[in-house]
Design a protein around this motif. Structure first.
Motif, PDB file in Angstrom:
ATOM      1  N   ALA A  61       0.845  -1.220   0.000  1.00 38.24           N
ATOM      2  CA  ALA A  61       0.000   0.000   0.000  1.00 38.24           C
ATOM      3  C   ALA A  61       0.866   1.249   0.000  1.00 38.24           C
ATOM      4  CB  ALA A  61      -0.937  -0.026   1.205  1.00 38.24           C
ATOM      5  N   ASN A  62       1.917   1.257   0.827  1.00 40.51           N
ATOM      6  CA  ASN A  62       2.801   2.434   0.888  1.00 40.51           C
ATOM      7  C   ASN A  62       3.530   2.659  -0.426  1.00 40.51           C
ATOM      8  OD1 ASN A  62       2.530   3.824   3.350  1.00 40.51           O
ATOM      9  ND2 ASN A  62       3.404   2.029   4.402  1.00 40.51           N
ATOM     10  N   GLU A  63       3.965   1.533  -1.046  1.00 39.66           N
ATOM     11  CA  GLU A  63       4.670   1.670  -2.326  1.00 39.66           C
ATOM     12  C   GLU A  63       3.730   2.230  -3.388  1.00 39.66           C
ATOM     13  OE1 GLU A  63       6.689  -1.952  -3.601  1.00 39.66           O
ATOM     14  OE2 GLU A  63       6.600  -1.063  -5.624  1.00 39.66           O
ATOM     15  N   ILE A  64       2.489   1.715  -3.424  1.00 35.67           N
ATOM     16  CA  ILE A  64       1.518   2.237  -4.403  1.00 35.67           C
ATOM     17  C   ILE A  64       1.275   3.725  -4.163  1.00 35.67           C
ATOM     18  CG2 ILE A  64      -0.919   2.105  -5.107  1.00 35.67           C
ATOM     19  CD1 ILE A  64      -0.738  -0.936  -4.688  1.00 35.67           C
ATOM     20  N   LYS A  65       1.149   4.108  -2.883  1.00 32.25           N
ATOM     21  CA  LYS A  65       0.912   5.520  -2.563  1.00 32.25           C
ATOM     22  C   LYS A  65       2.041   6.391  -3.142  1.00 32.25           C
ATOM     23  CE  LYS A  65      -0.290   8.677   1.074  1.00 32.25           C
ATOM     24  NZ  LYS A  65       0.089   9.150   2.339  1.00 32.25           N
ATOM     25  N   LYS A  66       3.294   5.925  -2.915  1.00 34.39           N
ATOM     26  CA  LYS A  66       4.446   6.689  -3.416  1.00 34.39           C
ATOM     27  C   LYS A  66       4.425   6.810  -4.928  1.00 34.39           C
ATOM     28  CE  LYS A  66       8.028   6.047  -0.027  1.00 34.39           C
ATOM     29  NZ  LYS A  66       8.937   4.978   0.334  1.00 34.39           N
ATOM     30  N   THR A  67       4.178   5.675  -5.625  1.00 34.77           N
ATOM     31  CA  THR A  67       4.193   5.763  -7.103  1.00 34.77           C
ATOM     32  C   THR A  67       3.071   6.663  -7.616  1.00 34.77           C
ATOM     33  OG1 THR A  67       3.033   3.662  -7.175  1.00 34.77           O
ATOM     34  CG2 THR A  67       5.351   3.598  -7.735  1.00 34.77           C
ATOM     35  N   LEU A  68       1.898   6.574  -6.957  1.00 38.50           N
ATOM     36  CA  LEU A  68       0.799   7.452  -7.411  1.00 38.50           C
ATOM     37  C   LEU A  68       1.158   8.926  -7.207  1.00 38.50           C
ATOM     38  CD1 LEU A  68      -2.507   5.603  -6.344  1.00 38.50           C
ATOM     39  CD2 LEU A  68      -1.349   5.626  -8.555  1.00 38.50           C
ATOM     40  N   GLU A  69       1.814   9.212  -6.055  1.00 38.41           N
ATOM     41  CA  GLU A  69       2.189  10.613  -5.790  1.00 38.41           C
ATOM     42  C   GLU A  69       3.197  11.118  -6.823  1.00 38.41           C
ATOM     43  OE1 GLU A  69       1.399  10.957  -0.979  1.00 38.41           O
ATOM     44  OE2 GLU A  69       3.374  10.413  -1.715  1.00 38.41           O
ATOM     45  N   SER A  70       4.191  10.286  -7.140  1.00 38.03           N
ATOM     46  CA  SER A  70       5.178  10.769  -8.121  1.00 38.03           C
ATOM     47  C   SER A  70       4.571  10.845  -9.523  1.00 38.03           C
ATOM     48  CB  SER A  70       6.463   9.931  -8.099  1.00 38.03           C
ATOM     49  OG  SER A  70       6.171   8.636  -8.520  1.00 38.03           O
ATOM     50  N   SER A  71       3.628   9.911  -9.840  1.00 38.21           N
ATOM     51  CA  SER A  71       2.949  10.012 -11.142  1.00 38.21           C
ATOM     52  C   SER A  71       2.140  11.299 -11.218  1.00 38.21           C
ATOM     53  CB  SER A  71       1.999   8.839 -11.370  1.00 38.21           C
ATOM     54  OG  SER A  71       2.691   7.638 -11.231  1.00 38.21           O
ATOM     55  N   LEU A  72       1.546  11.673 -10.077  1.00 40.64           N
ATOM     56  CA  LEU A  72       0.753  12.908 -10.030  1.00 40.64           C
ATOM     57  C   LEU A  72       1.641  14.120 -10.341  1.00 40.64           C
ATOM     58  CD1 LEU A  72      -1.885  14.484  -9.065  1.00 40.64           C
ATOM     59  CD2 LEU A  72      -0.828  14.536  -6.822  1.00 40.64           C
ATOM     60  N   GLU A  73       2.826  14.195  -9.711  1.00 43.15           N
ATOM     61  CA  GLU A  73       3.747  15.324  -9.949  1.00 43.15           C
ATOM     62  C   GLU A  73       4.173  15.387 -11.412  1.00 43.15           C
ATOM     63  OE1 GLU A  73       4.390  17.852  -7.968  1.00 43.15           O
ATOM     64  OE2 GLU A  73       2.975  16.834  -6.645  1.00 43.15           O
ATOM     65  N   GLU A  74       4.507  14.204 -11.954  1.00 43.43           N
ATOM     66  CA  GLU A  74       4.923  14.152 -13.362  1.00 43.43           C
ATOM     67  C   GLU A  74       3.831  14.688 -14.280  1.00 43.43           C
ATOM     68  OE1 GLU A  74       6.283  10.322 -15.018  1.00 43.43           O
ATOM     69  OE2 GLU A  74       7.678  10.401 -13.300  1.00 43.43           O
ATOM     70  N   LYS A  75       2.584  14.235 -13.980  1.00 44.63           N
ATOM     71  CA  LYS A  75       1.461  14.656 -14.829  1.00 44.63           C
ATOM     72  C   LYS A  75       1.265  16.171 -14.744  1.00 44.63           C
ATOM     73  CE  LYS A  75      -1.948  13.472 -17.522  1.00 44.63           C
ATOM     74  NZ  LYS A  75      -1.869  12.558 -18.637  1.00 44.63           N
ATOM     75  N   LYS A  76       1.428  16.712 -13.528  1.00 45.23           N
ATOM     76  CA  LYS A  76       1.290  18.159 -13.335  1.00 45.23           C
ATOM     77  C   LYS A  76       2.251  18.898 -14.251  1.00 45.23           C
ATOM     78  CE  LYS A  76      -0.055  19.280  -8.746  1.00 45.23           C
ATOM     79  NZ  LYS A  76       0.397  19.499  -7.388  1.00 45.23           N
ATOM     80  N   LYS A  77       3.521  18.448 -14.245  1.00 47.04           N
ATOM     81  CA  LYS A  77       4.559  19.080 -15.071  1.00 47.04           C
ATOM     82  C   LYS A  77       4.183  19.011 -16.545  1.00 47.04           C
ATOM     83  CE  LYS A  77       8.839  18.525 -12.811  1.00 47.04           C
ATOM     84  NZ  LYS A  77       9.892  17.535 -12.680  1.00 47.04           N
ATOM     85  N   LEU A  78       3.757  17.812 -16.955  1.00 44.97           N
ATOM     86  CA  LEU A  78       3.401  17.636 -18.370  1.00 44.97           C
ATOM     87  C   LEU A  78       2.286  18.586 -18.794  1.00 44.97           C
ATOM     88  CD1 LEU A  78       3.433  13.747 -18.853  1.00 44.97           C
ATOM     89  CD2 LEU A  78       4.916  15.437 -19.936  1.00 44.97           C
ATOM     90  N   LEU A  79       1.284  18.717 -17.907  1.00 41.81           N
ATOM     91  CA  LEU A  79       0.148  19.600 -18.247  1.00 41.81           C
ATOM     92  C   LEU A  79       0.606  21.049 -18.371  1.00 41.81           C
ATOM     93  CD1 LEU A  79      -2.800  18.187 -16.083  1.00 41.81           C
ATOM     94  CD2 LEU A  79      -2.519  18.066 -18.551  1.00 41.81           C
ATOM     95  N   GLN A  80       1.513  21.487 -17.439  1.00 46.14           N
ATOM     96  CA  GLN A  80       2.003  22.873 -17.498  1.00 46.14           C
ATOM     97  C   GLN A  80       2.764  23.126 -18.785  1.00 46.14           C
ATOM     98  OE1 GLN A  80       4.128  23.535 -13.875  1.00 46.14           O
ATOM     99  NE2 GLN A  80       2.271  24.270 -12.852  1.00 46.14           N
ATOM    100  N   GLU A  81       3.622  22.172 -19.161  1.00 43.18           N
ATOM    101  CA  GLU A  81       4.400  22.329 -20.396  1.00 43.18           C
ATOM    102  C   GLU A  81       3.474  22.415 -21.609  1.00 43.18           C
ATOM    103  OE1 GLU A  81       8.265  19.992 -18.716  1.00 43.18           O
ATOM    104  OE2 GLU A  81       7.189  19.132 -20.443  1.00 43.18           O
TER     105      GLU A  81
END
Ligand code: FA5
Length: 344
Positions: A61-81
């Motif tokens: 569960a903790n590992e999934i939480k971490k990957t989802l959080e980092s995927s969220l940050e990546e997506k944010k960056k992509l949307l801004q670009e």
């Protein structure tokens, strides 16, 4: 539980793939990582699980939480670009556009002409001083040979502040002449000063009269000063302000604090002397009163009139730009109409 977690992970990533704007991204975050999301609930309920299952489920569960959080940050960056590079949106965000121009202020026409007048007199060796707008009756009238009940008080429709302060009355000065007395009390001859400032009169306004207007007082006291010095100084001033061509008229006038008294008028620019509304159909506009300082006034401030003489004048400031630019109503100066003020 492990399978549920893996499905949840796959579903979340799948949904994230389809997100294409920041509003949807926020909804995704709330759904999968928010306080009420299934993942958070699983993490919260770890303590209730059988002891042997806890480490495995907790770690996943903790590992999934971490990957989802980092995927969220990546997506944010992509949307801004994407936002910056999209032609339609970037047009709205063109950082190379110049900033909005700030409106530039300017000096009021009265201030401009006051500066010009002060420069003319500074070049002639006059000192520039200022005095109070609220004045004692003594300086505005009495010391200028205008005691109580003197008919000359009628010439100066007065705005009184109080009529009895320990036997003295206060008023809004009706002219800048009180500064003649204050200056002669303070300094000994030779004196050469000008005093720019406001004057107030309780009178109906018209095209050439305001209830608040500016004057420039002039005073020169020394041995051997004559009417010729006064005339020369004022002619020079008129030439500097209006050029060589404009007609200047000197005539006798009466002011109780000078002897003899004169009035100076300038040929009207509105009609070239033919007569118009601006000049009251006379062809002339009076710009100042002047004269030789009265011996009684000198004596009152302990300057010996047998030894010293002086001249004084009081110039109406607004009338200068009126003549210069053909402005046909003095009331335009202080009505705060930017369309008028922006022209100067
Ligand atoms: C005086 O105020 C005398 N103190 C002038 C003086 C000084 C005479 C020193 C002798 C020696 P008078 O009221 O005329 O005088 O005003 C002088 C000038 O101020 C006028 O020529 C006119 O240009 C201007 N002025 C007078 N009243 C008004 C007004 N209501 N609105 C605008 N300008 C005015």
């Amino acid at each position: 539980m492990l399978k549920q977690l893996r499905d949840l992970h796959a579903q979340a990533l799948d949904e994230l793939d389809k997100v294409d704007n920041s509003r949807e991204l926020e909804l995704w975050r709330v759904r999968h990582l928010g306080k009420k999301s299934t993942l958070t609930e699983i993490l919260r309920s770890l303590a209730t699980l059988p002891l042997e299952e806890r480490p495995k489920i907790g770690a996943l569960a903790n590992e999934i939480k971490k990957t989802l959080e980092s995927s969220l940050e990546e997506k944010k960056k992509l949307l801004q670009e994407a936002l910056l590079s999209s032609p339609q949106k970037s047009a709205r965000l063109d950082v190379t556009l110049p900033g909005r121009a700030l409106p530039i202020g300017r000096l009021h026409p009265t201030t401009q002409i006051l500066n010009e007048i002060c420069d003319v007199f500074k070049n002639m060796g006059f000192q520039v001083i200022e005095g109070p707008d609220v004045e004692w009756d003594y300086y505005n009238f009495e010391a200028l040979n205008i005691p109580e009940h003197h008919p000359a008080r009628e010439m100066f429709a007065t705005l009184w502040i109080d009529t009895d302060v320990g036997g003295k009355a206060r008023l809004l000065r009706t002219h800048t002449s009180p500064m003649q007395i204050r200056m002669m009390e303070r300094e000994r001859p030779p004196i050469r000063v000008i005093v720019p400032g406001r004057a107030y009169r309780y009178e109906a306004t018209d095209a050439t009269h305001e209830s608040m207007f500016y004057q420039v007082e002039g005073l020169a006291v020394d041995k051997g000063i004559t009417l010729a010095d006064l005339k020369g100084t004022l002619f020079d001033l008129c030439r500097c302000l209006f050029g060589e061509e404009r007609k200047v008229r000197f005539r006798c006038d009466y002011f109780p604090f000078v002897e003899p008294g004169v009035e100076v008028a300038i040929g009207c620019s509105g009609c070239d002397g033919a007569g118009c509304r601006l000049c009251g159909y006379s062809g002339w506009i009076e710009i100042l009163g002047a004269g030789m300082v009265h011996p009684d006034v000198l004596a009152r401030v302990d300057i010996d009139p047998e030894l010293y003489s002086g001249f004084a004048f009081g110039l109406g400031v607004e009338r200068i730009p009126m003549l210069h630019y053909g402005i046909d109503d003095i009331r335009l100066f202080y009505s705060n109409d930017l369309r008028f003020l922006r022209q100067f």
